[in-house]
Write a protein that holds these residues in place. Sequence first.
Motif, mmCIF file in Angstrom:
data_model
loop_
_atom_site.group_PDB
_atom_site.id
_atom_site.type_symbol
_atom_site.label_atom_id
_atom_site.label_comp_id
_atom_site.label_asym_id
_atom_site.label_seq_id
_atom_site.Cartn_x
_atom_site.Cartn_y
_atom_site.Cartn_z
ATOM 1 N N GLU A 135 0.836 -1.205 0.000
ATOM 2 C CA GLU A 135 0.000 0.000 0.000
ATOM 3 C C GLU A 135 0.870 1.254 0.000
ATOM 4 O O GLU A 135 0.625 2.197 -0.764
ATOM 5 N N VAL A 136 1.880 1.271 0.862
ATOM 6 C CA VAL A 136 2.748 2.454 0.951
ATOM 7 C C VAL A 136 3.488 2.678 -0.358
ATOM 8 O O VAL A 136 3.680 3.818 -0.797
ATOM 9 N N MET A 137 3.889 1.586 -1.017
ATOM 10 C CA MET A 137 4.599 1.702 -2.291
ATOM 11 C C MET A 137 3.667 1.988 -3.460
ATOM 12 O O MET A 137 4.132 2.210 -4.580
ATOM 13 N N TRP A 140 4.040 -0.396 10.327
ATOM 14 C CA TRP A 140 3.545 0.686 9.462
ATOM 15 C C TRP A 140 2.032 0.838 9.576
ATOM 16 O O TRP A 140 1.398 1.473 8.737
ATOM 17 N N GLY A 141 1.453 0.225 10.594
ATOM 18 C CA GLY A 141 0.013 0.285 10.766
ATOM 19 C C GLY A 141 -0.686 -0.866 10.068
ATOM 20 O O GLY A 141 -0.080 -1.614 9.294
ATOM 21 N N ALA A 180 20.065 5.026 0.279
ATOM 22 C CA ALA A 180 18.965 4.437 -0.480
ATOM 23 C C ALA A 180 17.683 5.237 -0.300
ATOM 24 O O ALA A 180 16.932 5.453 -1.258
ATOM 25 N N ALA A 181 17.416 5.683 0.923
ATOM 26 C CA ALA A 181 16.200 6.453 1.187
ATOM 27 C C ALA A 181 16.192 7.766 0.419
ATOM 28 O O ALA A 181 15.152 8.195 -0.097
ATOM 29 N N ALA A 196 7.657 8.038 -0.645
ATOM 30 C CA ALA A 196 6.959 6.957 0.056
ATOM 31 C C ALA A 196 7.888 5.785 0.334
ATOM 32 O O ALA A 196 7.963 5.266 1.454
ATOM 33 N N LEU A 197 8.616 5.367 -0.697
ATOM 34 C CA LEU A 197 9.538 4.249 -0.524
ATOM 35 C C LEU A 197 10.694 4.649 0.385
ATOM 36 O O LEU A 197 11.153 3.856 1.220
ATOM 37 N N GLY A 198 11.149 5.883 0.248
ATOM 38 C CA GLY A 198 12.237 6.366 1.082
ATOM 39 C C GLY A 198 11.892 6.330 2.559
ATOM 40 O O GLY A 198 12.739 6.031 3.411
ATOM 41 N N LYS A 199 10.634 6.619 2.880
ATOM 42 C CA LYS A 199 10.201 6.583 4.275
ATOM 43 C C LYS A 199 10.264 5.157 4.818
ATOM 44 O O LYS A 199 10.680 4.936 5.970
ATOM 45 N N LEU A 200 9.862 4.185 4.011
ATOM 46 C CA LEU A 200 9.952 2.791 4.430
ATOM 47 C C LEU A 200 11.405 2.389 4.676
ATOM 48 O O LEU A 200 11.729 1.750 5.684
ATOM 49 N N ILE A 201 12.273 2.762 3.739
ATOM 50 C CA ILE A 201 13.684 2.378 3.849
ATOM 51 C C ILE A 201 14.325 3.019 5.068
ATOM 52 O O ILE A 201 15.043 2.362 5.832
#
Length: 369
Positions: free
Chosen positions: A79-81, A145-146, A274-275, A281-286
């Motif tokens: 979802e985040v991606m 991440w909820g 990498a972030a 969005a992906l950067g926040k996950l990384i």
Amino acid sequence: MNSRHSLIRAVSSLLLAAAVLVAAPARAQAEKIIIDDEGFSLMHMMLLNAPGVEVLGVTSVSGNLWSPRGAAMQLRGLEVMGRTDVPVAQGAVYPLVNTEKATERWEALYGKLTWKGAWMKQWAEPTQQSTPPYYGPNDLTNLPWGAPTTKASPEMAALFMIRMVHQYPGQVTIVEGGPMTNLALAQRLDPEFAGLAKGLVYMGGSFNPHRVLDDRSAVEFAREFANSPRREFNIRFDPEAASIVSRAPWKKITVVPADPSTATQLSRKLLDRAAKAASPALGKLIAGLEPGFPLWDEIAAAVFLDPAIVTEKEDLYVDYDTQFSAAYGDTLSWREHYQPGLGEVKATVVLSVDPRKLEDLIVRVVSAK
């Protein structure tokens, strides 16, 4: 005469067009893969974002996390991606034979395991890495991440895998980052399963790893192999599944054992790099990933994406010990002519990789648009 010339010109045009089509290189098709793993890691982010890769689905299996929790994290990560087009199929909750109680009994007989995944309650000695909370099999509280709003497929992971290799015979590579319970179930349900796949790339097993880095966390992870060089968690969690999969008729098996991981690290520097390169969005996950761990699954993803990162490899027959003894789950391997001949399949074993090329590849694929 004019009609004859017209016919000749038409035929010539058709022949020329056919020659061009023959001479033109075939259009590259996306590599079809299924990602089987416990949760949602940097490996998933790499493969989902890599150009030329079509992720047919993501499946969960118990290992570091219980399978239901892993599926929930996969759904939320997708979802985040912005990749809710990729289905998630929940897989096996328990290993084929091994259990938490059996593992505790094994430890009472043969000594403490370094890591027990979903069964982990505490480290045997103080360590830099955090001790994960202990959850029950269906406990979905405190997801990092909820909670996801999307739902997993009603189809179980093993059945999804079987359906995909039949739908795309010879085209699907399985990238495995966790225990191989789902793969073993698929093979037992459908003996054609492994043979219909394009191949298998898995992170698991251990041959003879040595400490390479001097960082404290790297030393901590490498020290477990000093007295147990053939033991690795993914296999030890479900040795019976690993043995079944190792003797299945795959066209190609690539084993990424613990050996190359001791030269790598998910450092804060790499995460920040990498972030920064990735989308917001992906950067926040990384950026939210915990640093300090070796790049276990990421090496498997990278070897699939670019085998040129491999600096040493060997073709071996590989199996795993399923006897409930001190060697339960240990890696077994043979060179040609020495294997017992019980159905073992020759595999390409990756023994070392270029850490700089690996890190560059990670940054490159997470930044791909």
